[in-house]
Scaffold this motif. Structure first.
Motif, PDB file in Angstrom:
ATOM      1  N   LYS A   1       2.640   6.317   6.224  1.00  0.00           N
ATOM      2  CA  LYS A   1       4.017   6.435   5.760  1.00  0.00           C
ATOM      3  C   LYS A   1       4.824   5.224   6.226  1.00  0.00           C
ATOM      4  CE  LYS A   1       5.561   9.155   9.759  1.00  0.00           C
ATOM      5  NZ  LYS A   1       6.440   8.150  10.350  1.00  0.00           N
ATOM      6  N   PRO A   2       6.026   5.036   5.674  1.00  0.00           N
ATOM      7  CA  PRO A   2       6.860   3.901   6.090  1.00  0.00           C
ATOM      8  C   PRO A   2       7.284   4.012   7.557  1.00  0.00           C
ATOM      9  CG  PRO A   2       7.658   4.865   4.035  1.00  0.00           C
ATOM     10  CD  PRO A   2       6.631   5.792   4.566  1.00  0.00           C
TER      11      PRO A   2
ATOM     12  N   TYR B   1       5.527   1.290  -9.116  1.00  0.00           N
ATOM     13  CA  TYR B   1       5.262   1.298  -7.681  1.00  0.00           C
ATOM     14  C   TYR B   1       5.207   2.735  -7.154  1.00  0.00           C
ATOM     15  CZ  TYR B   1       6.803  -3.609  -7.923  1.00  0.00           C
ATOM     16  OH  TYR B   1       6.951  -4.935  -8.249  1.00  0.00           O
TER      17      TYR B   1
ATOM     18  N   TRP C   1      11.815   5.435  -0.658  1.00  0.00           N
ATOM     19  CA  TRP C   1      11.022   4.270  -0.267  1.00  0.00           C
ATOM     20  C   TRP C   1      10.153   3.833  -1.441  1.00  0.00           C
ATOM     21  CZ3 TRP C   1      11.344   2.272   4.782  1.00  0.00           C
ATOM     22  CH2 TRP C   1      11.974   3.092   5.729  1.00  0.00           C
TER      23      TRP C   1
ATOM     24  N   MET D   1       6.647   1.316  -2.242  1.00  0.00           N
ATOM     25  CA  MET D   1       5.561   0.482  -1.729  1.00  0.00           C
ATOM     26  C   MET D   1       5.366  -0.692  -2.685  1.00  0.00           C
ATOM     27  SD  MET D   1       1.607   1.495  -0.759  1.00  0.00           S
ATOM     28  CE  MET D   1       1.745   1.906   0.980  1.00  0.00           C
TER      29      MET D   1
ATOM     30  N   PHE E   1       0.623  -2.222  -3.272  1.00  0.00           N
ATOM     31  CA  PHE E   1      -0.121  -1.006  -3.011  1.00  0.00           C
ATOM     32  C   PHE E   1      -1.162  -1.208  -1.907  1.00  0.00           C
ATOM     33  CE2 PHE E   1      -3.636   1.935  -3.607  1.00  0.00           C
ATOM     34  CZ  PHE E   1      -2.941   3.138  -3.536  1.00  0.00           C
TER      35      PHE E   1
ATOM     36  N   GLU F   1       0.897  -1.198   4.086  1.00  0.00           N
ATOM     37  CA  GLU F   1       1.949  -0.370   4.684  1.00  0.00           C
ATOM     38  C   GLU F   1       3.219  -1.152   5.001  1.00  0.00           C
ATOM     39  OE1 GLU F   1      -1.245  -0.054   5.634  1.00  0.00           O
ATOM     40  OE2 GLU F   1      -1.744   2.068   5.310  1.00  0.00           O
TER      41      GLU F   1
ATOM     42  N   SER G   1       4.590  -3.230   3.244  1.00  0.00           N
ATOM     43  CA  SER G   1       5.365  -3.516   2.035  1.00  0.00           C
ATOM     44  C   SER G   1       6.306  -2.370   1.657  1.00  0.00           C
ATOM     45  CB  SER G   1       4.432  -3.820   0.858  1.00  0.00           C
ATOM     46  OG  SER G   1       3.770  -2.650   0.416  1.00  0.00           O
ATOM     47  N   TRP G   2       6.298  -1.272   2.444  1.00  0.00           N
ATOM     48  CA  TRP G   2       7.259  -0.200   2.179  1.00  0.00           C
ATOM     49  C   TRP G   2       8.675  -0.749   2.291  1.00  0.00           C
ATOM     50  CZ3 TRP G   2       6.270   4.175  -0.100  1.00  0.00           C
ATOM     51  CH2 TRP G   2       5.063   4.854   0.095  1.00  0.00           C
TER      52      TRP G   2
END
Length: 386
Positions: A257-258, A277, A292, A294, A297, A300, A302-303
């Motif tokens: 998760k972010p 996305y 959020w 992403m 893909f 992580e 890139s969140w």
């Protein structure tokens, strides 16, 4: 059209590949040659490649049939531009109605996967149909997937389904994740469009999925929110992750998760797709609604936090917890404007991030129930093997 034959077939195909689906379906009547060309797999793939992306979404919601007061499932392809201007009238236009048992299990390249089910004495049976709203062509039922309650958790929220595309074999697939009671493991089964069977692909350690049933297809994978069990100093704890199944390689992995996102709250977080996305929307601290995205893909880091708005600003009650969930339906190309469905207020809410303004642009009280959106592009993709 006597002069059509004067043009080389390659040039005709090139011109037609830029034409919208609705017109192409009419052009099939020009001649047998044009009909064969428009339905040919090579042309279908070329047309899909050249179709404008992120201009439409598919909205699914429940409604009451005026004739018999029964609940029905409604599915509506919508232009994002028109939806941001007037969501209620846009959703009404071009709406298709199905038996209430039908649910959308996924959308991929303009193809929609519809799930139906039947509850027996000691089993639950599921089957699927592939449907293209743009061409209005639907497949026959898939082979049934029968789950005995002595072997599997059979309730609707335990059976996770998704539609995806394997670009190596050029096959559309339905992936179903099941919880095996006896082995206490998760099991992935796959049905390929046109096949007469289900295949058991892999098993993995059992874990807890969140209630959202439909997996989100992006970058060749289908994805669900889950809780992974961790142990630390003899204390069990759970971590929110994304279970990601790769359609081509038939493998899975977990995405994190972010950073900065709190643990699972109520209402539960929800996965979706915005502008192609992976999107994660959730409550934060019972005071804010957060979205959020992403951007890359599987990466992580890139969140990106796309929206962080207080319930007070949205004029929603937040005590003792947000009245009910909100979900993002779509957003503008420049990402400044986002359309939300607020279940608490039963209204569409337009959030203008640039002006920090919230606008109510139509309610769905007594009309739309639980609207959800899916990434969608009008296409010629056939819901059967050609």
């Amino acid at each position: 059209m006597p002069n059509a034959s004067l043009l080389p077939e390659e040039l005709i195909a090139e011109i037609l590949s830029w034409v919208p689906v609705k017109a192409l379906m009419q052009f099939r009547c020009v001649s047998k040659t044009w009909n064969s060309l428009i339905l040919h797999p090579t042309f279908v793939k070329l047309h899909l490649h050249r179709s404008s992306k992120n201009t439409h979404i598919l909205v699914m919601y429940k409604d009451i049939n005026a004739e018999d007061d029964k609940l029905v499932t409604c599915v509506a392809p919508c232009s994002i531009r028109y939806l941001l201007e007037n969501p209620s009238s846009t959703v009404d236009h071009g709406c298709h109605r199905f038996n209430a048992n039908y649910l959308v299990s996924g959308v991929c390249n303009g193809l929609v996967c519809l799930r139906d089910s039947f509850a027996g004495h000691e089993f639950q049976e599921y089957w699927f149909r592939f449907w293209n709203p743009a061409t209005r062509v639907m497949s026959i039922d898939s082979p049934p997937l029968r789950l005995h309650s002595s072997n599997y958790k059979t309730k609707w929220y335990h059976v996770k389904c998704a539609l995806g595309y394997d670009d190596l074999s050029e096959t559309y697939k339905v992936a179903v994740v099941l919880s095996d009671i006896k082995s206490q493991k998760m099991e992935v089964r796959v049905h390929c469009l046109g096949d007469t069977c289900w295949r058991k692909i892999l098993t993995c350690l059992d874990f807890h999925f969140l209630q959202q049933c439909d997996g989100q297809f992006v970058n060749g994978t289908v994805n669900w929110l889950a809780l992974r069990k961790l142990s630390s100093d003899y204390i069990w704890r759970y971590e929110l992750v994304i279970f990601s199944y790769d359609m081509k390689n038939e493998t899975y992995r977990y995405l994190l998760k972010p950073d900065g996102m709190s643990e699972v709250s109520f209402p539960e977080p929800r996965l979706g797709i915005l502008k192609g996305y992976l999107c994660l929307s959730c409550d934060h601290g019972r005071t804010h609604f957060v979205v959020w995205l992403m951007r890359e893909f599987g990466v992580e880091k890139s969140w990106t936090q796309l929206l962080n708005v207080s319930y007070e600003h949205l004029q929603l009650d937040q005590f003792p917890f947000p009245s009910t969930s909100m979900i993002p339906l779509c957003m503008s190309e420049d990402e400044d404007v986002m359309l939300l469905a607020s279940y608490g207020r039963k209204e569409f809410v337009l959030v203008n991030k640039r002006d920090n303004r919230m606008d109510d642009i139509g309610g769905f009280d007594g009309k739309y129930y639980w609207p959800y959106s899916y990434d969608y592009v009008p296409s010629l993709v056939l819901p059967y093997r050609n």
